[in-house]
Motif scaffolding. Structure first.
Motif, PDB file in Angstrom:
ATOM      1  N   ALA A  18       0.836  -1.212   0.000  1.00 11.38           N
ATOM      2  CA  ALA A  18       0.000   0.000   0.000  1.00 11.38           C
ATOM      3  C   ALA A  18       0.865   1.255   0.000  1.00 11.38           C
ATOM      4  O   ALA A  18       0.482   2.280  -0.565  1.00 11.38           O
ATOM      5  N   GLY A  19       2.010   1.202   0.665  1.00 13.11           N
ATOM      6  CA  GLY A  19       2.923   2.333   0.666  1.00 13.11           C
ATOM      7  C   GLY A  19       2.990   3.109   1.956  1.00 13.11           C
ATOM      8  O   GLY A  19       3.994   3.747   2.238  1.00 13.11           O
ATOM      9  N   SER A  20       1.945   3.115   2.743  1.00 12.79           N
ATOM     10  CA  SER A  20       1.964   3.826   4.027  1.00 12.79           C
ATOM     11  C   SER A  20       0.768   3.378   4.859  1.00 12.79           C
ATOM     12  O   SER A  20      -0.183   2.788   4.338  1.00 12.79           O
ATOM     13  N   GLN A  21       0.822   3.704   6.162  1.00 11.09           N
ATOM     14  CA  GLN A  21      -0.309   3.379   7.031  1.00 11.09           C
ATOM     15  C   GLN A  21      -1.547   4.154   6.603  1.00 11.09           C
ATOM     16  O   GLN A  21      -2.658   3.622   6.635  1.00 11.09           O
ATOM     17  N   LEU A  24      -2.970   2.380   3.499  1.00 15.97           N
ATOM     18  CA  LEU A  24      -3.608   1.113   3.869  1.00 15.97           C
ATOM     19  C   LEU A  24      -4.904   1.381   4.621  1.00 15.97           C
ATOM     20  O   LEU A  24      -5.909   0.693   4.409  1.00 15.97           O
ATOM     21  N   GLY A  25      -4.899   2.402   5.484  1.00 16.48           N
ATOM     22  CA  GLY A  25      -6.120   2.777   6.192  1.00 16.48           C
ATOM     23  C   GLY A  25      -7.211   3.193   5.228  1.00 16.48           C
ATOM     24  O   GLY A  25      -8.373   2.826   5.400  1.00 16.48           O
ATOM     25  N   LYS A  26      -6.851   3.954   4.208  1.00 15.99           N
ATOM     26  CA  LYS A  26      -7.834   4.381   3.214  1.00 15.99           C
ATOM     27  C   LYS A  26      -8.428   3.169   2.496  1.00 15.99           C
ATOM     28  O   LYS A  26      -9.639   3.095   2.294  1.00 15.99           O
ATOM     29  N   SER A  31      -8.559   4.922   9.795  1.00 18.87           N
ATOM     30  CA  SER A  31      -7.497   5.927   9.899  1.00 18.87           C
ATOM     31  C   SER A  31      -6.128   5.252   9.990  1.00 18.87           C
ATOM     32  O   SER A  31      -6.030   4.046  10.257  1.00 18.87           O
ATOM     33  N   ALA A  32      -5.083   6.043   9.805  1.00 12.20           N
ATOM     34  CA  ALA A  32      -3.721   5.549   9.987  1.00 12.20           C
ATOM     35  C   ALA A  32      -3.502   5.085  11.423  1.00 12.20           C
ATOM     36  O   ALA A  32      -2.768   4.127  11.672  1.00 12.20           O
ATOM     37  N   THR A  33      -4.159   5.747  12.368  1.00  6.70           N
ATOM     38  CA  THR A  33      -4.060   5.344  13.772  1.00  6.70           C
ATOM     39  C   THR A  33      -4.633   3.943  13.973  1.00  6.70           C
ATOM     40  O   THR A  33      -4.065   3.131  14.708  1.00  6.70           O
ATOM     41  N   ALA A  34      -5.740   3.656  13.298  1.00  9.53           N
ATOM     42  CA  ALA A  34      -6.338   2.315  13.385  1.00  9.53           C
ATOM     43  C   ALA A  34      -5.390   1.272  12.801  1.00  9.53           C
ATOM     44  O   ALA A  34      -5.261   0.165  13.347  1.00  9.53           O
ATOM     45  N   VAL A  35      -4.706   1.614  11.711  1.00 13.01           N
ATOM     46  CA  VAL A  35      -3.735   0.690  11.121  1.00 13.01           C
ATOM     47  C   VAL A  35      -2.613   0.418  12.112  1.00 13.01           C
ATOM     48  O   VAL A  35      -2.162  -0.721  12.253  1.00 13.01           O
ATOM     49  N   GLN A  36      -2.177   1.443  12.832  1.00 13.99           N
ATOM     50  CA  GLN A  36      -1.147   1.246  13.851  1.00 13.99           C
ATOM     51  C   GLN A  36      -1.644   0.275  14.923  1.00 13.99           C
ATOM     52  O   GLN A  36      -0.887  -0.575  15.388  1.00 13.99           O
ATOM     53  N   LYS A  37      -2.908   0.358  15.264  1.00 11.69           N
ATOM     54  CA  LYS A  37      -3.486  -0.581  16.245  1.00 11.69           C
ATOM     55  C   LYS A  37      -3.525  -1.994  15.683  1.00 11.69           C
ATOM     56  O   LYS A  37      -3.306  -2.960  16.415  1.00 11.69           O
ATOM     57  N   TRP A  38      -3.817  -2.129  14.379  1.00 17.75           N
ATOM     58  CA  TRP A  38      -3.777  -3.453  13.743  1.00 17.75           C
ATOM     59  C   TRP A  38      -2.373  -4.037  13.867  1.00 17.75           C
ATOM     60  O   TRP A  38      -2.216  -5.217  14.176  1.00 17.75           O
ATOM     61  N   ILE A  52      -8.573  -5.042   1.406  1.00 19.65           N
ATOM     62  CA  ILE A  52      -7.114  -5.096   1.403  1.00 19.65           C
ATOM     63  C   ILE A  52      -6.634  -6.173   0.432  1.00 19.65           C
ATOM     64  O   ILE A  52      -5.690  -5.962  -0.329  1.00 19.65           O
ATOM     65  N   GLU A  53      -7.301  -7.292   0.436  1.00 16.63           N
ATOM     66  CA  GLU A  53      -6.940  -8.356  -0.508  1.00 16.63           C
ATOM     67  C   GLU A  53      -7.088  -7.863  -1.950  1.00 16.63           C
ATOM     68  O   GLU A  53      -6.198  -8.070  -2.784  1.00 16.63           O
ATOM     69  N   ALA A  54      -8.203  -7.199  -2.246  1.00 17.12           N
ATOM     70  CA  ALA A  54      -8.449  -6.712  -3.605  1.00 17.12           C
ATOM     71  C   ALA A  54      -7.408  -5.673  -4.033  1.00 17.12           C
ATOM     72  O   ALA A  54      -6.973  -5.667  -5.183  1.00 17.12           O
ATOM     73  N   ALA A  55      -7.003  -4.820  -3.126  1.00 17.61           N
ATOM     74  CA  ALA A  55      -6.074  -3.730  -3.468  1.00 17.61           C
ATOM     75  C   ALA A  55      -4.615  -4.167  -3.493  1.00 17.61           C
ATOM     76  O   ALA A  55      -3.828  -3.628  -4.270  1.00 17.61           O
ATOM     77  N   THR A  56      -4.244  -5.132  -2.652  1.00 22.95           N
ATOM     78  CA  THR A  56      -2.825  -5.484  -2.533  1.00 22.95           C
ATOM     79  C   THR A  56      -2.488  -6.879  -3.048  1.00 22.95           C
ATOM     80  O   THR A  56      -1.321  -7.168  -3.294  1.00 22.95           O
ATOM     81  N   GLY A  57      -3.491  -7.730  -3.157  1.00 23.41           N
ATOM     82  CA  GLY A  57      -3.235  -9.106  -3.561  1.00 23.41           C
ATOM     83  C   GLY A  57      -2.818 -10.011  -2.423  1.00 23.41           C
ATOM     84  O   GLY A  57      -2.592 -11.200  -2.617  1.00 23.41           O
TER      85      GLY A  57
END
Length: 109
Positions: A18-21, A24-26, A31-38, A52-57
């Motif tokens: 994705a390139g950044s939190q 990936l959050g988008k 949010s990017a904060t939620a990605v940090q929690k993941w 996420i699967e559809a966008a990144t494979g």
């Protein structure tokens, strides 16, 4: 794409792709904060897996194997569940057949 990653490894691979939190959050609708929690928890929230699967494979089976377990291959017995009779070839009965000798195990010649 790699297969059989741990959920955390799959998340990190998706983040790399994705390139950044924030990106990936988008993709995942958070949010990017939620990605940090993941990342801290080691897994993606269930609602974001398919996007996420559809966008990144990165496979849903790797991201969340608890809710998307990998399909198991069918056994010969299960392959015949459609009512169609299985042939001896399908069941492995002729596993020792030697086409060079044209003999079946136990055959009388």
């Amino acid at each position: 794409m790699e297969t059989n990653l741990s959920p955390h490894g799959a998340l990190m691979r998706a983040l790399e792709l994705a390139g950044s939190q924030a990106k990936l959050g988008k993709i995942g609708g958070v949010s990017a904060t939620a990605v940090q929690k993941w990342i801290s928890a080691g897994r993606v929230r269930a609602e974001s897996v398919l996007a996420i699967e559809a966008a990144t494979g990165v496979s849903r089976h790797d991201l969340r194997p608890d809710i998307y377990p990998r399909p198991q291959p069918k056994t010969a017995a299960e392959a015949g569940d459609d009512g169609e009779a299985l042939s001896p070839w399908d069941t492995g009965e002729y596993a020792n057949y030697d086409p060079n000798l044209d003999l079946f195990p136990g055959a009388v010649h």
